[in-house]
Design a protein around this motif. Structure first.
Motif, PDB file in Angstrom:
ATOM      1  N   PHE A 331       3.119  69.661 -18.702  1.00 21.06           N
ATOM      2  CA  PHE A 331       3.945  70.067 -19.839  1.00 21.06           C
ATOM      3  C   PHE A 331       5.016  69.006 -20.082  1.00 21.06           C
ATOM      4  CE2 PHE A 331       2.225  74.254 -18.663  1.00 21.06           C
ATOM      5  CZ  PHE A 331       1.799  74.695 -19.915  1.00 21.06           C
ATOM      6  N   PRO A 332       5.443  68.842 -21.323  1.00 21.55           N
ATOM      7  CA  PRO A 332       6.383  67.769 -21.676  1.00 21.55           C
ATOM      8  C   PRO A 332       7.656  67.780 -20.842  1.00 21.55           C
ATOM      9  CG  PRO A 332       5.468  68.737 -23.657  1.00 21.55           C
ATOM     10  CD  PRO A 332       4.993  69.584 -22.521  1.00 21.55           C
ATOM     11  N   ARG A 333       8.124  66.579 -20.530  1.00 19.92           N
ATOM     12  CA  ARG A 333       9.363  66.281 -19.817  1.00 19.92           C
ATOM     13  C   ARG A 333       9.306  66.611 -18.330  1.00 19.92           C
ATOM     14  NH1 ARG A 333      14.446  67.590 -23.939  1.00 19.92           N
ATOM     15  NH2 ARG A 333      13.300  67.244 -25.891  1.00 19.92           N
ATOM     16  N   THR A 334       8.165  67.083 -17.830  1.00 19.23           N
ATOM     17  CA  THR A 334       8.045  67.312 -16.398  1.00 19.23           C
ATOM     18  C   THR A 334       7.550  66.045 -15.714  1.00 19.23           C
ATOM     19  OG1 THR A 334       5.732  68.058 -16.528  1.00 19.23           O
ATOM     20  CG2 THR A 334       7.464  69.740 -16.796  1.00 19.23           C
ATOM     21  N   PRO A 335       7.801  65.883 -14.419  1.00 18.18           N
ATOM     22  CA  PRO A 335       7.237  64.741 -13.699  1.00 18.18           C
ATOM     23  C   PRO A 335       5.712  64.705 -13.763  1.00 18.18           C
ATOM     24  CG  PRO A 335       8.995  65.748 -12.415  1.00 18.18           C
ATOM     25  CD  PRO A 335       8.741  66.662 -13.580  1.00 18.18           C
ATOM     26  N   LEU A 336       5.069  65.874 -13.798  1.00 13.76           N
ATOM     27  CA  LEU A 336       3.608  65.923 -13.867  1.00 13.76           C
ATOM     28  C   LEU A 336       3.106  65.328 -15.185  1.00 13.76           C
ATOM     29  CD1 LEU A 336       1.047  66.900 -12.391  1.00 13.76           C
ATOM     30  CD2 LEU A 336       1.246  69.047 -13.675  1.00 13.76           C
ATOM     31  N   TRP A 337       3.814  65.594 -16.280  1.00  7.54           N
ATOM     32  CA  TRP A 337       3.439  65.035 -17.585  1.00  7.54           C
ATOM     33  C   TRP A 337       3.419  63.511 -17.521  1.00  7.54           C
ATOM     34  CZ3 TRP A 337       2.254  66.969 -22.562  1.00  7.54           C
ATOM     35  CH2 TRP A 337       2.379  66.064 -23.614  1.00  7.54           C
ATOM     36  N   TYR A 339       3.211  61.544 -14.889  1.00  6.55           N
ATOM     37  CA  TYR A 339       2.206  61.048 -13.943  1.00  6.55           C
ATOM     38  C   TYR A 339       0.810  61.088 -14.560  1.00  6.55           C
ATOM     39  CZ  TYR A 339      -0.792  60.833  -9.807  1.00  6.55           C
ATOM     40  OH  TYR A 339      -1.767  60.497  -8.898  1.00  6.55           O
ATOM     41  N   ILE A 340       0.434  62.218 -15.124  1.00  3.08           N
ATOM     42  CA  ILE A 340      -0.926  62.363 -15.646  1.00  3.08           C
ATOM     43  C   ILE A 340      -1.120  61.528 -16.901  1.00  3.08           C
ATOM     44  CG2 ILE A 340      -2.494  64.008 -16.758  1.00  3.08           C
ATOM     45  CD1 ILE A 340      -1.781  66.012 -14.639  1.00  3.08           C
ATOM     46  N   GLU A 341      -0.123  61.478 -17.763  1.00 10.71           N
ATOM     47  CA  GLU A 341      -0.251  60.677 -18.980  1.00 10.71           C
ATOM     48  C   GLU A 341      -0.441  59.200 -18.626  1.00 10.71           C
ATOM     49  OE1 GLU A 341       1.709  60.635 -23.348  1.00 10.71           O
ATOM     50  OE2 GLU A 341       3.131  60.528 -21.681  1.00 10.71           O
ATOM     51  N   GLY A 342       0.298  58.735 -17.630  1.00  4.43           N
ATOM     52  CA  GLY A 342       0.199  57.331 -17.250  1.00  4.43           C
ATOM     53  C   GLY A 342      -1.085  56.983 -16.532  1.00  4.43           C
ATOM     54  N   ARG A 343      -1.623  57.925 -15.770  1.00  2.24           N
ATOM     55  CA  ARG A 343      -2.789  57.609 -14.951  1.00  2.24           C
ATOM     56  C   ARG A 343      -4.119  58.016 -15.580  1.00  2.24           C
ATOM     57  NH1 ARG A 343      -2.911  58.169  -8.412  1.00  2.24           N
ATOM     58  NH2 ARG A 343      -4.960  57.232  -8.085  1.00  2.24           N
ATOM     59  N   TYR A 344      -4.140  59.128 -16.310  1.00  5.09           N
ATOM     60  CA  TYR A 344      -5.412  59.649 -16.816  1.00  5.09           C
ATOM     61  C   TYR A 344      -5.445  59.850 -18.337  1.00  5.09           C
ATOM     62  CZ  TYR A 344      -6.115  60.715 -11.869  1.00  5.09           C
ATOM     63  OH  TYR A 344      -6.236  60.614 -10.518  1.00  5.09           O
ATOM     64  N   GLY A 345      -4.316  60.171 -18.933  1.00  2.00           N
ATOM     65  CA  GLY A 345      -4.283  60.482 -20.362  1.00  2.00           C
ATOM     66  C   GLY A 345      -4.351  61.974 -20.614  1.00  2.00           C
ATOM     67  N   ILE A 346      -3.639  62.407 -21.644  1.00  4.62           N
ATOM     68  CA  ILE A 346      -3.538  63.826 -21.974  1.00  4.62           C
ATOM     69  C   ILE A 346      -4.124  64.053 -23.361  1.00  4.62           C
ATOM     70  CG2 ILE A 346      -1.919  65.725 -22.413  1.00  4.62           C
ATOM     71  CD1 ILE A 346      -0.001  64.359 -20.436  1.00  4.62           C
ATOM     72  N   HIS A 347      -4.873  65.154 -23.524  1.00  9.10           N
ATOM     73  CA  HIS A 347      -5.449  65.514 -24.816  1.00  9.10           C
ATOM     74  C   HIS A 347      -4.377  66.200 -25.666  1.00  9.10           C
ATOM     75  CE1 HIS A 347      -9.371  66.014 -22.290  1.00  9.10           C
ATOM     76  NE2 HIS A 347      -9.076  64.738 -22.508  1.00  9.10           N
ATOM     77  N   LYS A 348      -3.944  65.555 -26.741  1.00 14.00           N
ATOM     78  CA  LYS A 348      -2.860  66.101 -27.567  1.00 14.00           C
ATOM     79  C   LYS A 348      -3.339  66.515 -28.956  1.00 14.00           C
ATOM     80  CE  LYS A 348       0.321  62.991 -25.174  1.00 14.00           C
ATOM     81  NZ  LYS A 348       1.283  61.863 -25.314  1.00 14.00           N
TER      82      LYS A 348
END
Length: 414
Positions: A331-337, A339-348
């Motif tokens: 979810f936006p602004r979390t550390p997980l966001w 990490y995953i966006e930088g390493r794998y990409g998020i479907h938006k």
């Protein structure tokens, strides 16, 4: 000004329908819009609209000067439709609030956005008034078995806002900085009103009750004084070794974030707990006949279809009465966001899928449609109806079931 605050259009959320199962024999717990109830209680001169149909929403826009929409990320497609319709029909100003406003780019749809609990800011803007003390509204719903007339009046209580734990997946620290407690005078006032309304049990909805230990003990003293049973959302370490004591003070149920039975997964999301402690606390809760609702996550980066089925089989063996299995979601602004966006990409491309029940990122081993079938397997393995009956029987054995259960009781929702 004519000010209207609303949720998105659609049905009122039912916690167990959404998070557990759609089978006939399950618990039902309709959830009112908590934030709007607090705004209505503390800000003079606003109206609120709770989960209207789109037609009801349309009709209520007449002569509205300011429209406020409270929403979550998964609601964004509906929110955009509401905003566009309202602007087309002459609403002068549109505000956004709740966790959905943390989503990147959403601010362009609004004239103002409010991050965090906004009673004080809204009162100052609308009335030029200072809200010195937050008053707790009555939030009463019904709790019972789905599609039956058996219901009990059930109330919600909020005592703290925020959480200090900082789990990597949680938006709460992004939404509110630190932890703030509600005045004990406000807590006692609403508890007294619950008692007068015939409510016998409350659920404390804090992100981490007992996180502020001394304050929480004072809240429990109030509940004990008014002879109200209570449930709580908290962490296992806050209960460990004290369950019998809490049971004797009126505790009847709890929600515990289990998240995973693999220590490496707990460490990855900064859960700051141990698997052994979780399992021991569940055992302690069962020994004291406390109803347990556990929450778990699947879809960590090292998971595979095969490993997840094994994990789900292990979840099914947990001695809990209901289990909420979600997909690991950034979810936006979390550390997980980040990490995953930088390493794998998020479907938006479709924000409606950010509800923790869809795979919304490029998982290295699992495709989104495969995750859907894995969730179906989890529902089959982990949500047997017999656990609902077991939970009721625990209440019977404790001599508490008929103490507060009234067949055919009408809703006291306000």
């Amino acid at each position: 000004m004519n000010v209207l605050f609303t949720t998105v259009f659609g049905e009122k959320p039912d916690y167990f329908r959404i998070s557990v199962t759609d089978k006939r024999f399950r618990y039902s717990l309709p959830s009112p819009p908590f934030g709007l109830r607090f705004l209505k209680e503390n800000v003079r001169g606003i109206d609120i609209l709770e989960y209207p149909s789109f037609d009801e929403f349309r009709k209520c826009l007449k002569d509205v000067d300011v429209l406020g929409i409270s929403f979550y990320m998964a609601d964004i497609p509906k929110v955009i439709k509401m905003v566009e319709f309202a602007r087309k029909h002459g609403v002068k100003e549109i505000w956004g609030g709740n966790y959905g406003v943390l989503t990147p780019g959403i601010e362009k749809y609004f004239d103002r956005v409010f991050v965090g609990y906004a009673e004080k800011d809204v009162a100052k803007i609308i009335n030029g008034e200072q809200v010195k003390t937050i008053k707790h509204p009555e939030i009463i719903t019904t709790f019972g078995v789905y599609r039956t007339p058996f219901r009990i009046s059930h109330a919600f209580l909020f005592t703290t806002r925020g959480c200090r734990m900082g789990c990597k997946f949680c938006q709460t620290p992004c939404f509110i900085d630190g932890v703030r407690t509600l005045p004990l005078e406000s807590i006692e006032d609403v508890v007294k009103r619950y008692k007068e309304r015939g409510v016998k049990s409350v659920f404390i909805m804090d992100d981490n009750f007992f996180g502020e230990r001394k304050y929480s003990e004072k809240v429990l003293e109030i509940l004990e004084r008014y002879e109200l049973n209570w449930g709580v959302c908290t962490r296992a370490e806050n209960l460990a070794g004290r369950v019998k004591e809490f049971r004797d003070m009126g505790m009847i149920n709890c929600i515990i974030g289990i998240e995973s039975l693999k220590q490496e997964n707990l460490d990855f999301v900064d859960k700051r707990t141990k698997v052994d402690l979780l399992l021991n606390t569940i055992e302690e809760l069962n020994e004291n006949r406390i109803y347990i609702h556990g929450t778990c996550m699947i879809g960590f980066e090292n998971d595979t279809k095969t490993s997840l089925k094994k994990d789900i089989d292990e979840f099914s063996k947990l001695k809990v009465h209901s289990l909420q299995i979600c997909v690991l979601t950034p979810f936006p602004r979390t550390p997980l966001w980040g990490y995953i966006e930088g390493r794998y990409g998020i479907h938006k491309d479709d924000y409606s899928k950010f509800d923790a029940y869809h795979l919304v990122w490029n998982h290295p081993n699992i495709r989104p449609e495969e995750m859907d079938s894995i969730l179906e397997y989890a529902r089959f393995r982990c949500y047997p109806s017999i656990r609902v009956l077991t939970g009721f029987m625990q209440m019977v054995r404790r001599g508490m079931f008929w103490r507060f259960f009234s067949p055919f009781k009408q809703s006291l929702s306000v």
